[in-house]
Design a protein around this motif. Structure first.
Motif, PDB file in Angstrom:
ATOM      1  N   TRP A  96     -58.039 -17.597  39.099  1.00  0.00           N
ATOM      2  CA  TRP A  96     -57.080 -18.668  39.367  1.00  0.00           C
ATOM      3  C   TRP A  96     -55.975 -18.662  38.312  1.00  0.00           C
ATOM      4  CZ3 TRP A  96     -56.576 -22.026  35.328  1.00  0.00           C
ATOM      5  CH2 TRP A  96     -57.681 -22.219  34.483  1.00  0.00           C
ATOM      6  N   TYR A  97     -54.860 -19.243  38.671  1.00  0.00           N
ATOM      7  CA  TYR A  97     -53.818 -19.538  37.689  1.00  0.00           C
ATOM      8  C   TYR A  97     -53.014 -20.738  38.174  1.00  0.00           C
ATOM      9  CZ  TYR A  97     -49.662 -17.793  40.177  1.00  0.00           C
ATOM     10  OH  TYR A  97     -48.639 -17.623  41.064  1.00  0.00           O
ATOM     11  N   VAL A  98     -52.487 -21.498  37.234  1.00  0.00           N
ATOM     12  CA  VAL A  98     -51.564 -22.600  37.519  1.00  0.00           C
ATOM     13  C   VAL A  98     -50.455 -22.524  36.473  1.00  0.00           C
ATOM     14  CG1 VAL A  98     -53.260 -24.147  38.573  1.00  0.00           C
ATOM     15  CG2 VAL A  98     -52.901 -24.243  36.122  1.00  0.00           C
ATOM     16  N   GLN A  99     -49.244 -22.865  36.876  1.00  0.00           N
ATOM     17  CA  GLN A  99     -48.146 -22.960  35.929  1.00  0.00           C
ATOM     18  C   GLN A  99     -47.149 -23.988  36.452  1.00  0.00           C
ATOM     19  OE1 GLN A  99     -46.111 -19.274  35.210  1.00  0.00           O
ATOM     20  NE2 GLN A  99     -45.983 -18.713  37.337  1.00  0.00           N
ATOM     21  N   ALA A 100     -46.465 -24.653  35.533  1.00  0.00           N
ATOM     22  CA  ALA A 100     -45.494 -25.684  35.901  1.00  0.00           C
ATOM     23  C   ALA A 100     -44.337 -25.655  34.910  1.00  0.00           C
ATOM     24  CB  ALA A 100     -46.146 -27.063  35.902  1.00  0.00           C
ATOM     25  N   MET A 101     -43.187 -26.115  35.375  1.00  0.00           N
ATOM     26  CA  MET A 101     -41.985 -26.153  34.535  1.00  0.00           C
ATOM     27  C   MET A 101     -41.161 -27.368  34.933  1.00  0.00           C
ATOM     28  SD  MET A 101     -40.522 -24.309  32.186  1.00  0.00           S
ATOM     29  CE  MET A 101     -39.002 -24.468  31.311  1.00  0.00           C
ATOM     30  N   ALA A 102     -40.763 -28.164  33.956  1.00  0.00           N
ATOM     31  CA  ALA A 102     -39.882 -29.319  34.183  1.00  0.00           C
ATOM     32  C   ALA A 102     -38.536 -29.023  33.534  1.00  0.00           C
ATOM     33  CB  ALA A 102     -40.487 -30.580  33.574  1.00  0.00           C
ATOM     34  N   SER A 103     -37.454 -29.387  34.218  1.00  0.00           N
ATOM     35  CA  SER A 103     -36.108 -29.147  33.682  1.00  0.00           C
ATOM     36  C   SER A 103     -35.163 -30.238  34.175  1.00  0.00           C
ATOM     37  CB  SER A 103     -35.601 -27.765  34.113  1.00  0.00           C
ATOM     38  OG  SER A 103     -35.549 -27.680  35.517  1.00  0.00           O
ATOM     39  N   GLY A 104     -33.976 -30.267  33.590  1.00  0.00           N
ATOM     40  CA  GLY A 104     -32.973 -31.235  34.004  1.00  0.00           C
ATOM     41  C   GLY A 104     -32.819 -32.383  33.023  1.00  0.00           C
ATOM     42  N   PHE A 105     -33.458 -32.295  31.887  1.00  0.00           N
ATOM     43  CA  PHE A 105     -33.331 -33.333  30.871  1.00  0.00           C
ATOM     44  C   PHE A 105     -32.735 -32.719  29.613  1.00  0.00           C
ATOM     45  CE2 PHE A 105     -37.636 -31.690  31.028  1.00  0.00           C
ATOM     46  CZ  PHE A 105     -37.826 -31.216  29.751  1.00  0.00           C
ATOM     47  N   ASN A 106     -32.403 -33.555  28.663  1.00  0.00           N
ATOM     48  CA  ASN A 106     -31.799 -33.089  27.422  1.00  0.00           C
ATOM     49  C   ASN A 106     -32.350 -33.959  26.291  1.00  0.00           C
ATOM     50  OD1 ASN A 106     -29.993 -32.454  25.275  1.00  0.00           O
ATOM     51  ND2 ASN A 106     -28.486 -31.779  26.783  1.00  0.00           N
ATOM     52  N   GLY A 117     -35.989 -27.916  28.897  1.00  0.00           N
ATOM     53  CA  GLY A 117     -37.071 -27.602  29.828  1.00  0.00           C
ATOM     54  C   GLY A 117     -38.382 -27.484  29.082  1.00  0.00           C
ATOM     55  N   LEU A 118     -39.482 -27.793  29.776  1.00  0.00           N
ATOM     56  CA  LEU A 118     -40.806 -27.734  29.188  1.00  0.00           C
ATOM     57  C   LEU A 118     -41.789 -27.263  30.254  1.00  0.00           C
ATOM     58  CD1 LEU A 118     -42.637 -28.410  26.733  1.00  0.00           C
ATOM     59  CD2 LEU A 118     -42.881 -30.707  27.717  1.00  0.00           C
ATOM     60  N   GLY A 119     -42.603 -26.275  29.914  1.00  0.00           N
ATOM     61  CA  GLY A 119     -43.539 -25.757  30.904  1.00  0.00           C
ATOM     62  C   GLY A 119     -44.767 -25.158  30.263  1.00  0.00           C
ATOM     63  N   GLY A 120     -45.687 -24.749  31.108  1.00  0.00           N
ATOM     64  CA  GLY A 120     -46.900 -24.114  30.623  1.00  0.00           C
ATOM     65  C   GLY A 120     -47.834 -23.791  31.765  1.00  0.00           C
ATOM     66  N   GLY A 121     -48.959 -23.194  31.412  1.00  0.00           N
ATOM     67  CA  GLY A 121     -49.912 -22.833  32.439  1.00  0.00           C
ATOM     68  C   GLY A 121     -51.221 -22.366  31.854  1.00  0.00           C
ATOM     69  N   ALA A 122     -52.141 -22.059  32.753  1.00  0.00           N
ATOM     70  CA  ALA A 122     -53.453 -21.551  32.376  1.00  0.00           C
ATOM     71  C   ALA A 122     -53.904 -20.574  33.456  1.00  0.00           C
ATOM     72  CB  ALA A 122     -54.454 -22.699  32.238  1.00  0.00           C
ATOM     73  N   SER A 123     -54.807 -19.673  33.069  1.00  0.00           N
ATOM     74  CA  SER A 123     -55.300 -18.682  34.034  1.00  0.00           C
ATOM     75  C   SER A 123     -56.721 -18.275  33.675  1.00  0.00           C
ATOM     76  CB  SER A 123     -54.397 -17.442  34.041  1.00  0.00           C
ATOM     77  OG  SER A 123     -54.443 -16.792  32.774  1.00  0.00           O
ATOM     78  N   TYR A 124     -57.408 -17.691  34.652  1.00  0.00           N
ATOM     79  CA  TYR A 124     -58.758 -17.169  34.440  1.00  0.00           C
ATOM     80  C   TYR A 124     -58.917 -15.913  35.290  1.00  0.00           C
ATOM     81  CZ  TYR A 124     -63.839 -16.882  34.222  1.00  0.00           C
ATOM     82  OH  TYR A 124     -65.119 -16.449  34.015  1.00  0.00           O
ATOM     83  N   HIS A 125     -59.392 -14.839  34.662  1.00  0.00           N
ATOM     84  CA  HIS A 125     -59.522 -13.531  35.315  1.00  0.00           C
ATOM     85  C   HIS A 125     -58.189 -13.059  35.891  1.00  0.00           C
ATOM     86  CE1 HIS A 125     -64.178 -13.568  35.991  1.00  0.00           C
ATOM     87  NE2 HIS A 125     -63.842 -13.178  34.766  1.00  0.00           N
ATOM     88  N   MET A 126     -57.118 -13.303  35.124  1.00  0.00           N
ATOM     89  CA  MET A 126     -55.791 -12.872  35.547  1.00  0.00           C
ATOM     90  C   MET A 126     -55.135 -12.082  34.418  1.00  0.00           C
ATOM     91  SD  MET A 126     -55.454 -14.072  38.611  1.00  0.00           S
ATOM     92  CE  MET A 126     -53.766 -14.145  39.123  1.00  0.00           C
ATOM     93  N   LEU A 127     -54.589 -10.925  34.763  1.00  0.00           N
ATOM     94  CA  LEU A 127     -53.838 -10.094  33.824  1.00  0.00           C
ATOM     95  C   LEU A 127     -52.377 -10.492  33.939  1.00  0.00           C
ATOM     96  CD1 LEU A 127     -53.717  -7.638  31.899  1.00  0.00           C
ATOM     97  CD2 LEU A 127     -53.374  -6.216  33.930  1.00  0.00           C
ATOM     98  N   LYS A 128     -51.751 -10.772  32.821  1.00  0.00           N
ATOM     99  CA  LYS A 128     -50.344 -11.153  32.865  1.00  0.00           C
ATOM    100  C   LYS A 128     -49.463  -9.923  32.674  1.00  0.00           C
ATOM    101  CE  LYS A 128     -49.225 -12.131  28.153  1.00  0.00           C
ATOM    102  NZ  LYS A 128     -48.278 -11.061  28.158  1.00  0.00           N
ATOM    103  N   ASN A 153     -50.536 -20.682  28.225  1.00  0.00           N
ATOM    104  CA  ASN A 153     -49.183 -20.430  27.745  1.00  0.00           C
ATOM    105  C   ASN A 153     -48.388 -21.724  27.761  1.00  0.00           C
ATOM    106  OD1 ASN A 153     -47.372 -20.583  30.229  1.00  0.00           O
ATOM    107  ND2 ASN A 153     -48.899 -19.117  30.918  1.00  0.00           N
ATOM    108  N   ALA A 154     -47.381 -21.795  26.906  1.00  0.00           N
ATOM    109  CA  ALA A 154     -46.473 -22.941  26.838  1.00  0.00           C
ATOM    110  C   ALA A 154     -45.072 -22.404  26.579  1.00  0.00           C
ATOM    111  CB  ALA A 154     -46.890 -23.895  25.723  1.00  0.00           C
ATOM    112  N   LYS A 155     -44.063 -23.102  27.117  1.00  0.00           N
ATOM    113  CA  LYS A 155     -42.690 -22.617  27.002  1.00  0.00           C
ATOM    114  C   LYS A 155     -41.737 -23.796  26.913  1.00  0.00           C
ATOM    115  CE  LYS A 155     -39.223 -20.423  29.882  1.00  0.00           C
ATOM    116  NZ  LYS A 155     -38.925 -19.875  31.180  1.00  0.00           N
ATOM    117  N   ILE A 156     -40.680 -23.652  26.107  1.00  0.00           N
ATOM    118  CA  ILE A 156     -39.585 -24.621  26.116  1.00  0.00           C
ATOM    119  C   ILE A 156     -38.272 -23.888  26.345  1.00  0.00           C
ATOM    120  CG2 ILE A 156     -40.767 -26.222  24.539  1.00  0.00           C
ATOM    121  CD1 ILE A 156     -38.622 -25.425  22.427  1.00  0.00           C
TER     122      ILE A 156
END
Length: 195
Positions: A96-106, A117-128, A153-156
């Motif tokens: 499984w994997y999930v990821q999300a990203m929010a944008s449009g703010f300052n 923008g702010l985002g992140g995700g998680a995974s299991y048995h997944m090669l990136k 993972n996390a991202k800004i």
């Protein structure tokens, strides 16, 4: 919109041929620009069967935009499924994997630099893999791989005084034995030439 198929079976008896209903296969379900109470939502779910890369499961994406004051967009993607184990074809492993990203703010971080923008995700048995797709929210594409454990993972996204924009991220991947497999920082910046 929805993609579905009707599977039947042909039967012959005493020189008569008939068709009987066997099952209904739903391939995909999508919504596009559904608006209500200040929100706009689009999304899709694809049902995977014997897919050469993803095996059996489902994958989807959702995009929601608020129109309450400042417009903010939140996008999310996920996939859940199982894949035949190449070392033992009679067995399968789940992923499984999930990821999300929010944008449009300052949001000001410090003098002249703001988070956009702010985002992140998680995974299991997944090669990136580095993403070649603009649809990837956090810059990562995934492929099922039994040798990979849990990953985060996390991202800004950021901008500075309208002179540059960029992104920075952090990731961790664990092995299936719960040891740290890798950890890293990544980023990029784009500078705007003076007018």
């Amino acid at each position: 919109s929805t993609r579905l198929g009707i599977v039947g079976e042909m039967q012959s008896a005493n020189e008569n041929t008939s068709f009987i209903f066997k099952k209904l296969k739903i391939g995909a379900v999508a919504i596009d620009n559904v608006s209500f109470c200040g929100f706009n939502i689009s999304g899709n779910v694809n049902f995977l069967r014997n897919d050469p890369v993803m095996g059996d499961g489902f994958a989807g994406a959702l995009k929601m935009t608020t129109h309450l004051g400042k417009e903010v967009t939140v996008e999310a993607q996920a996939a859940f499924g199982s894949m035949p184990d190449s070392s033992n074809p009679s067995e399968a492993f789940r992923y499984w994997y999930v990821q999300a990203m929010a944008s449009g703010f300052n949001v000001p971080l410090f003098s002249g630099i703001s988070m956009t923008g702010l985002g992140g995700g998680a995974s299991y048995h997944m090669l990136k893999k580095p993403s070649k797709s603009v649809q990837s929210l956090c810059g990562i594409d995934y492929t099922p791989d039994k040798s990979c454990g849990l990953g985060f993972n996390a991202k800004i996204n950021f901008e500075g005084a309208k002179a540059f924009t960029g992104e920075a991220g952090f990731e961790m991947m664990f092995s299936t034995n719960n040891g740290l497999s890798n950890m890293g920082l990544y980023g990029k910046a784009y500078f705007t030439p003076p007018a």
